[in-house]
Enzyme design. Structure first.
Site, PDB file in Angstrom:
ATOM      1  N   GLU A  59       0.829  -1.204   0.000  1.00 38.97           N
ATOM      2  CA  GLU A  59       0.000   0.000   0.000  1.00 38.97           C
ATOM      3  C   GLU A  59       0.868   1.261   0.000  1.00 38.97           C
ATOM      4  O   GLU A  59       0.526   2.265  -0.612  1.00 38.97           O
ATOM      5  CB  GLU A  59      -0.919   0.007   1.236  1.00 38.97           C
ATOM      6  CG  GLU A  59      -1.985  -1.069   1.214  1.00 38.97           C
ATOM      7  CD  GLU A  59      -3.042  -0.818   0.145  1.00 38.97           C
ATOM      8  OE1 GLU A  59      -2.687  -0.855  -1.049  1.00 38.97           O
ATOM      9  OE2 GLU A  59      -4.201  -0.600   0.492  1.00 38.97           O
ATOM     10  N   THR A  96      -4.946   6.566  -5.970  1.00 42.07           N
ATOM     11  CA  THR A  96      -5.058   6.906  -4.552  1.00 42.07           C
ATOM     12  C   THR A  96      -4.161   8.097  -4.221  1.00 42.07           C
ATOM     13  O   THR A  96      -4.552   9.000  -3.466  1.00 42.07           O
ATOM     14  CB  THR A  96      -4.678   5.683  -3.685  1.00 42.07           C
ATOM     15  OG1 THR A  96      -5.610   4.645  -3.970  1.00 42.07           O
ATOM     16  CG2 THR A  96      -4.746   5.998  -2.205  1.00 42.07           C
TER      17      THR A  96
HETATM   18  N1  HSE Z   1      -7.777   5.050   3.178  1.00 42.16           N
HETATM   19  C1  HSE Z   1      -7.272   5.083   1.839  1.00 42.16           C
HETATM   20  C2  HSE Z   1      -7.624   6.425   1.215  1.00 42.16           C
HETATM   21  C3  HSE Z   1      -7.879   3.965   1.052  1.00 42.16           C
HETATM   22  O1  HSE Z   1      -8.794   6.788   1.275  1.00 42.16           O
HETATM   23  O2  HSE Z   1      -6.740   7.089   0.680  1.00 42.16           O
HETATM   24  C4  HSE Z   1      -7.429   3.888  -0.378  1.00 42.16           C
HETATM   25  O3  HSE Z   1      -6.274   3.153  -0.503  1.00 42.16           O
END
Ligand code: HSE
Length: 309
Positions: free
Chosen positions: A128, A181
């Site tokens: 991530e 993202t």
């Molecule tokens: N929590 C993360 C965001 C989830 O909203 O950026 C997406 O990877």
């Protein structure tokens, strides 16, 4: 065991009021991944079907997550990985999380399970970090543990599995456009007003409580995001119409799935979730953007093994 084939499910992160800390696992929507032991040390990504993603280990979320695990548990052999992507990158339903979690889950199985599912979260988060610049666990945790999960801390990952009310169903509309993202994070402010923080943590605490007490009304009242959604909604075509359509049709609440562009709604009962999906689809048709619709129960299991040999 030398080879394992996995189903790695999609997930919905944030769930409106829980930015970077709350998520749930979807059912039947996901990737398939094959991982096998090889004599060559390290990790090789042999092929990725369904998406144009980097094969170089250090540029691939499955590669870096797997290497993080092998750093903590060195072995004298390696692994090769093949991925069939059912989840599009930049869709908002945890594409990178499915690959990162799948890699560490599969390698862990082939090593005889030196780590628990919870312990695998710290390695999957490395994927991530590669994808978004920030090592958050709100997608990888529900993929590895199933159900709803709450991330108390992602520094020394401290993750709590939450109960799921049995009649809760998710509707997810995925507009087929890519929203990275990292781009969706770039629009966020570094500071928030105290009054907004109070509203947000009130809603998050109430949502968690409602999951324990099966209080569908409280789930609905708590699915409110006053911190992130106001900034990100401008990036989502049809955001207000989709949300309105879902609520008017009886959804408990609706919001952005992860960092978007997918939108989710939660409903009590499958029948309502289907009607909500029809209403969201109808509302989105005028935007001339292709989309996919998913109706899903909350997947209690997370990643599962399809076969092994
Ligand atoms: N929590 C993360 C965001 C989830 O909203 O950026 C997406 O990877």
């Amino acid at each position: 065991m030398n080879e394992i084939k996995l189903f790695c499910p999609a997930s919905v992160a944030n769930v409106s009021c829980g930015f970077d800390v709350l998520g749930f696992c979807l059912d039947r929507i996901g990737d398939e991944m094959v991982i096998r032991k090889t004599f060559k040390k390290g990790i090789q990504i042999l092929k990725i079907d369904g998406q144009n993603l980097p094969l170089e280990t250090m540029n691939n979320v499955a590669g870096v997550a797997g290497l993080a695990l092998l750093k903590a548990h060195p072995v004298g052999f390696g692994f090769e990985i093949e991925i069939n992507k059912g989840i599009k990158a930049g869709s908002g339903i945890g594409s990178s999380a499915a690959s990162a979690a799948g890699a560490v889950f599969g390698i862990n199985e082939l090593l005889g399970r030196p780590f628990t599912r919870k312990e695998l979260i710290q390695f999957a988060m490395k994927g991530e970090e590669l994808a978004s610049g920030v090592p958050h666990a709100d997608n990888v945790a529900p993929v590895l543990l199933g159900g709803f999960t709450l991330v108390r801390s992602s520094k020394e990952p401290d993750v709590i599995g939450l109960p799921t009310p049995t009649q809760l169903y998710a509707t997810v509309l995925h507009p087929k456009i890519e929203l990275k993202t990292s781009d969706a994070r770039a629009v966020l402010k570094k500071n928030i007003l105290l009054e907004k923080a109070i509203e947000q943590w009130g809603n998050l605490a109430a949502l968690v409580s409602a999951l324990y007490t099966n209080d569908y009304g409280l789930i609905g009242r708590s699915l409110v995001d006053v911190v992130v959604e106001p900034h990100r909604s401008a990036l989502i075509p049809g955001f207000h119409d989709l949300k309105e359509a879902a609520i008017q049709t009886g959804a408990l609440g609706s919001g952005i799935s992860g960092s978007g562009p997918s939108m989710f709604a939660l409903s009590k009962g499958k029948e309502t979730a289907v009607l909500v999906g029809e209403a969201m689809s109808k509302s989105f048709e005028s935007y001339s953007i292709e989309f996919e619709l998913h109706i899903s129960k909350i997947n209690p299991e997370g990643i599962h093994i399809i076969s092994s040999k």
